[in-house]
Design a protein around this motif. Structure first.
Motif, PDB file in Angstrom:
ATOM      1  N   ILE A   1      -9.332   6.871   0.887  1.00  0.00           N
ATOM      2  CA  ILE A   1     -10.228   5.961   1.615  1.00  0.00           C
ATOM      3  C   ILE A   1     -11.496   5.757   0.800  1.00  0.00           C
ATOM      4  CG2 ILE A   1     -11.550   5.615   3.728  1.00  0.00           C
ATOM      5  CD1 ILE A   1      -9.575   7.624   5.055  1.00  0.00           C
ATOM      6  N   ARG A   2     -11.828   4.493   0.555  1.00  0.00           N
ATOM      7  CA  ARG A   2     -13.040   4.132  -0.163  1.00  0.00           C
ATOM      8  C   ARG A   2     -13.696   2.973   0.565  1.00  0.00           C
ATOM      9  NH1 ARG A   2     -13.998   7.789  -4.585  1.00  0.00           N
ATOM     10  NH2 ARG A   2     -12.003   8.913  -4.685  1.00  0.00           N
ATOM     11  N   ASP A   3     -14.839   3.263   1.199  1.00  0.00           N
ATOM     12  CA  ASP A   3     -15.560   2.238   1.950  1.00  0.00           C
ATOM     13  C   ASP A   3     -14.623   1.657   3.007  1.00  0.00           C
ATOM     14  OD1 ASP A   3     -17.630   0.632   2.757  1.00  0.00           O
ATOM     15  OD2 ASP A   3     -17.425  -0.803   1.124  1.00  0.00           O
ATOM     16  N   ASP A   4     -14.371   0.361   2.970  1.00  0.00           N
ATOM     17  CA  ASP A   4     -13.527  -0.258   3.982  1.00  0.00           C
ATOM     18  C   ASP A   4     -12.094  -0.432   3.506  1.00  0.00           C
ATOM     19  OD1 ASP A   4     -13.988  -2.197   2.073  1.00  0.00           O
ATOM     20  OD2 ASP A   4     -14.252  -3.835   3.517  1.00  0.00           O
ATOM     21  N   ARG A   5     -11.718   0.257   2.422  1.00  0.00           N
ATOM     22  CA  ARG A   5     -10.394   0.079   1.839  1.00  0.00           C
ATOM     23  C   ARG A   5      -9.586   1.370   1.899  1.00  0.00           C
ATOM     24  NH1 ARG A   5     -14.078  -2.893  -0.935  1.00  0.00           N
ATOM     25  NH2 ARG A   5     -13.503  -4.997  -1.615  1.00  0.00           N
ATOM     26  N   LEU A   6      -8.293   1.205   2.076  1.00  0.00           N
ATOM     27  CA  LEU A   6      -7.365   2.332   2.008  1.00  0.00           C
ATOM     28  C   LEU A   6      -6.417   2.083   0.840  1.00  0.00           C
ATOM     29  CD1 LEU A   6      -6.090   4.929   3.121  1.00  0.00           C
ATOM     30  CD2 LEU A   6      -4.664   3.484   4.607  1.00  0.00           C
ATOM     31  N   PHE A   7      -6.518   2.938  -0.175  1.00  0.00           N
ATOM     32  CA  PHE A   7      -5.615   2.856  -1.324  1.00  0.00           C
ATOM     33  C   PHE A   7      -4.410   3.751  -1.044  1.00  0.00           C
ATOM     34  CE2 PHE A   7      -9.692   1.561  -2.911  1.00  0.00           C
ATOM     35  CZ  PHE A   7      -9.405   0.557  -3.837  1.00  0.00           C
ATOM     36  N   ILE A   8      -3.224   3.208  -1.204  1.00  0.00           N
ATOM     37  CA  ILE A   8      -1.990   3.921  -0.875  1.00  0.00           C
ATOM     38  C   ILE A   8      -1.135   4.028  -2.127  1.00  0.00           C
ATOM     39  CG2 ILE A   8       0.009   4.021   0.659  1.00  0.00           C
ATOM     40  CD1 ILE A   8      -1.443   1.974   2.458  1.00  0.00           C
ATOM     41  N   THR A   9      -0.684   5.239  -2.420  1.00  0.00           N
ATOM     42  CA  THR A   9       0.150   5.473  -3.596  1.00  0.00           C
ATOM     43  C   THR A   9       1.388   6.252  -3.187  1.00  0.00           C
ATOM     44  OG1 THR A   9      -1.840   5.586  -4.970  1.00  0.00           O
ATOM     45  CG2 THR A   9       0.202   6.398  -5.942  1.00  0.00           C
ATOM     46  N   LEU A  10       2.520   5.832  -3.712  1.00  0.00           N
ATOM     47  CA  LEU A  10       3.778   6.546  -3.524  1.00  0.00           C
ATOM     48  C   LEU A  10       4.225   7.081  -4.870  1.00  0.00           C
ATOM     49  CD1 LEU A  10       5.581   4.074  -1.098  1.00  0.00           C
ATOM     50  CD2 LEU A  10       4.709   6.353  -0.533  1.00  0.00           C
ATOM     51  N   TYR A  11       4.314   8.391  -4.976  1.00  0.00           N
ATOM     52  CA  TYR A  11       4.687   9.041  -6.224  1.00  0.00           C
ATOM     53  C   TYR A  11       6.176   9.362  -6.228  1.00  0.00           C
ATOM     54  CZ  TYR A  11      -0.151   9.776  -7.642  1.00  0.00           C
ATOM     55  OH  TYR A  11      -1.448   9.580  -8.034  1.00  0.00           O
ATOM     56  N   SER A  12       6.742   9.374  -7.435  1.00  0.00           N
ATOM     57  CA  SER A  12       8.116   9.797  -7.619  1.00  0.00           C
ATOM     58  C   SER A  12       8.149  10.974  -8.577  1.00  0.00           C
ATOM     59  CB  SER A  12       8.956   8.649  -8.189  1.00  0.00           C
ATOM     60  OG  SER A  12      10.243   9.107  -8.550  1.00  0.00           O
ATOM     61  N   ALA A  13       9.094  11.866  -8.366  1.00  0.00           N
ATOM     62  CA  ALA A  13       9.248  13.000  -9.279  1.00  0.00           C
ATOM     63  C   ALA A  13       9.862  12.562 -10.607  1.00  0.00           C
ATOM     64  CB  ALA A  13      10.128  14.077  -8.642  1.00  0.00           C
ATOM     65  N   THR A  14      10.385  11.335 -10.665  1.00  0.00           N
ATOM     66  CA  THR A  14      10.967  10.809 -11.896  1.00  0.00           C
ATOM     67  C   THR A  14       9.928   9.961 -12.617  1.00  0.00           C
ATOM     68  OG1 THR A  14      11.764   8.684 -11.041  1.00  0.00           O
ATOM     69  CG2 THR A  14      13.116  10.629 -10.602  1.00  0.00           C
ATOM     70  N   THR A  15      10.263   9.506 -13.821  1.00  0.00           N
ATOM     71  CA  THR A  15       9.348   8.658 -14.580  1.00  0.00           C
ATOM     72  C   THR A  15       9.416   7.202 -14.124  1.00  0.00           C
ATOM     73  OG1 THR A  15      11.047   8.346 -16.287  1.00  0.00           O
ATOM     74  CG2 THR A  15       9.429  10.111 -16.629  1.00  0.00           C
ATOM     75  N   SER A  16      10.296   6.909 -13.203  1.00  0.00           N
ATOM     76  CA  SER A  16      10.381   5.559 -12.660  1.00  0.00           C
ATOM     77  C   SER A  16      10.096   5.644 -11.174  1.00  0.00           C
ATOM     78  CB  SER A  16      11.757   4.946 -12.942  1.00  0.00           C
ATOM     79  OG  SER A  16      11.832   3.632 -12.446  1.00  0.00           O
ATOM     80  N   ALA A  17      10.980   5.154 -10.364  1.00  0.00           N
ATOM     81  CA  ALA A  17      10.861   5.244  -8.906  1.00  0.00           C
ATOM     82  C   ALA A  17      12.273   5.250  -8.355  1.00  0.00           C
ATOM     83  CB  ALA A  17      10.058   4.074  -8.354  1.00  0.00           C
ATOM     84  N   THR A  18      12.411   5.667  -7.104  1.00  0.00           N
ATOM     85  CA  THR A  18      13.730   5.703  -6.484  1.00  0.00           C
ATOM     86  C   THR A  18      13.738   4.779  -5.274  1.00  0.00           C
ATOM     87  OG1 THR A  18      13.309   7.488  -4.886  1.00  0.00           O
ATOM     88  CG2 THR A  18      13.856   8.142  -7.149  1.00  0.00           C
ATOM     89  N   THR A  19      14.929   4.592  -4.734  1.00  0.00           N
ATOM     90  CA  THR A  19      15.046   3.758  -3.544  1.00  0.00           C
ATOM     91  C   THR A  19      14.295   4.359  -2.364  1.00  0.00           C
ATOM     92  OG1 THR A  19      17.155   4.866  -3.064  1.00  0.00           O
ATOM     93  CG2 THR A  19      17.260   2.762  -4.234  1.00  0.00           C
ATOM     94  N   ARG A  20      14.056   5.668  -2.397  1.00  0.00           N
ATOM     95  CA  ARG A  20      13.298   6.315  -1.319  1.00  0.00           C
ATOM     96  C   ARG A  20      11.873   5.777  -1.274  1.00  0.00           C
ATOM     97  NH1 ARG A  20       9.910  10.957  -0.934  1.00  0.00           N
ATOM     98  NH2 ARG A  20       9.927  11.856   1.171  1.00  0.00           N
ATOM     99  N   GLU A  21      11.198   5.721  -2.434  1.00  0.00           N
ATOM    100  CA  GLU A  21       9.828   5.215  -2.455  1.00  0.00           C
ATOM    101  C   GLU A  21       9.776   3.735  -2.084  1.00  0.00           C
ATOM    102  OE1 GLU A  21      10.282   8.724  -4.107  1.00  0.00           O
ATOM    103  OE2 GLU A  21      10.624   7.195  -5.653  1.00  0.00           O
ATOM    104  N   VAL A  22      10.767   2.988  -2.533  1.00  0.00           N
ATOM    105  CA  VAL A  22      10.803   1.554  -2.185  1.00  0.00           C
ATOM    106  C   VAL A  22      10.945   1.373  -0.686  1.00  0.00           C
ATOM    107  CG1 VAL A  22      12.137  -0.579  -2.402  1.00  0.00           C
ATOM    108  CG2 VAL A  22      11.620   0.786  -4.435  1.00  0.00           C
TER     109      VAL A  22
END
Length: 235
Positions: A67-88
């Protein structure tokens, strides 16, 4: 290489990850999905973060809310160097949840006019990576990104608040240029605008032979930084 989407939880190519989330108001960077929601006030951003955390309590360390001021930054991390269908799928659910609050997930509009989503890393050139790596782990209070860890593996902040550090092997001493530089990873379609802004601000392009994976730029005194993207890294 097949373009077929993997089964649930399966690893995506970088191209698949980027394509899958762009229409959802997210951006794919290296190993993570990012977006931002402008909530209207600090209180509303905090309330939204609480509701998201409650709705996705099973996401564990994959979901990070800032949370920064009036904004919410959202990040989804993956244990791999790319991303998986779970994060999508998590990104899809979060976008739908945000839309139900009459808000929008949009890293460009919500973050502001100067930048979209980005991740900053610190790169350190070294002749003996194994010898200097423990020093940087200790002084920064970082941990190994993965175990077992080798000299080539990054050091990371356990809570994801600060830039990761990776080490670049040198083959000879170098005294006439900096040996620590920043890597700024941006969405693939943001790179040219960011490079143009740096050049307009007095910088110069030092190296682009491996673009679009990265471009090396330098300030007027020769201090370097890299603009990087996910592109140009798959076989």
């Amino acid at each position: 290489m097949s373009d077929a989407i993997p089964a649930a939880g399966g690893k995506l190519t970088r191209q698949q990850a980027s394509d899958a989330v762009t229409g959802l108001g997210w951006r794919y960077l290296l190993g993570m999905l990012c977006t931002c929601v402008r909530a209207g006030s600090l209180r509303q951003a905090g309330e939204l973060a609480g509701r998201l955390a409650g709705a996705h309590a099973d996401a564990g360390d994959s979901l990070r809310l800032d949370i920064r001021d009036d904004r919410l930054f959202i990040t989804l991390y993956s244990a791999t160097t790319s991303a998986t269908t779970r994060e999508v799928e998590l990104a899809r659910q979060i976008s739908a949840f945000v839309a139900a609050q009459r808000l929008a997930a949009d890293p460009q509009v919500a973050a502001g006019p100067l930048r979209s989503a980005q991740v900053v890393e610190i790169a350190i050139d070294a002749l003996d990576v194994a010898a200097i790596r423990p020093f940087w782990m200790a002084i920064m209070g970082y941990r190994d990104e993965a175990l077992p860890a080798g000299p080539e593996d990054p050091l990371v902040d356990e809570f994801g608040q600060w830039p990761s550090i990776w080490f670049q092997q040198m083959d000879a001493p170098r005294t006439q240029r900096n040996r620590i530089h920043f890597d700024i990873c941006v969405p693939h379609d943001e790179a040219q605008r960011r490079i143009a802004a740096a050049l307009a601000a007095g910088g110069r392009l030092s190296y682009d032979a491996e673009a679009p994976a990265f471009w090396v730029l330098a300030d007027p005194e020769g201090n370097e930084a890299c603009i990087t993207t996910w592109q140009g890294r798959d076989p």
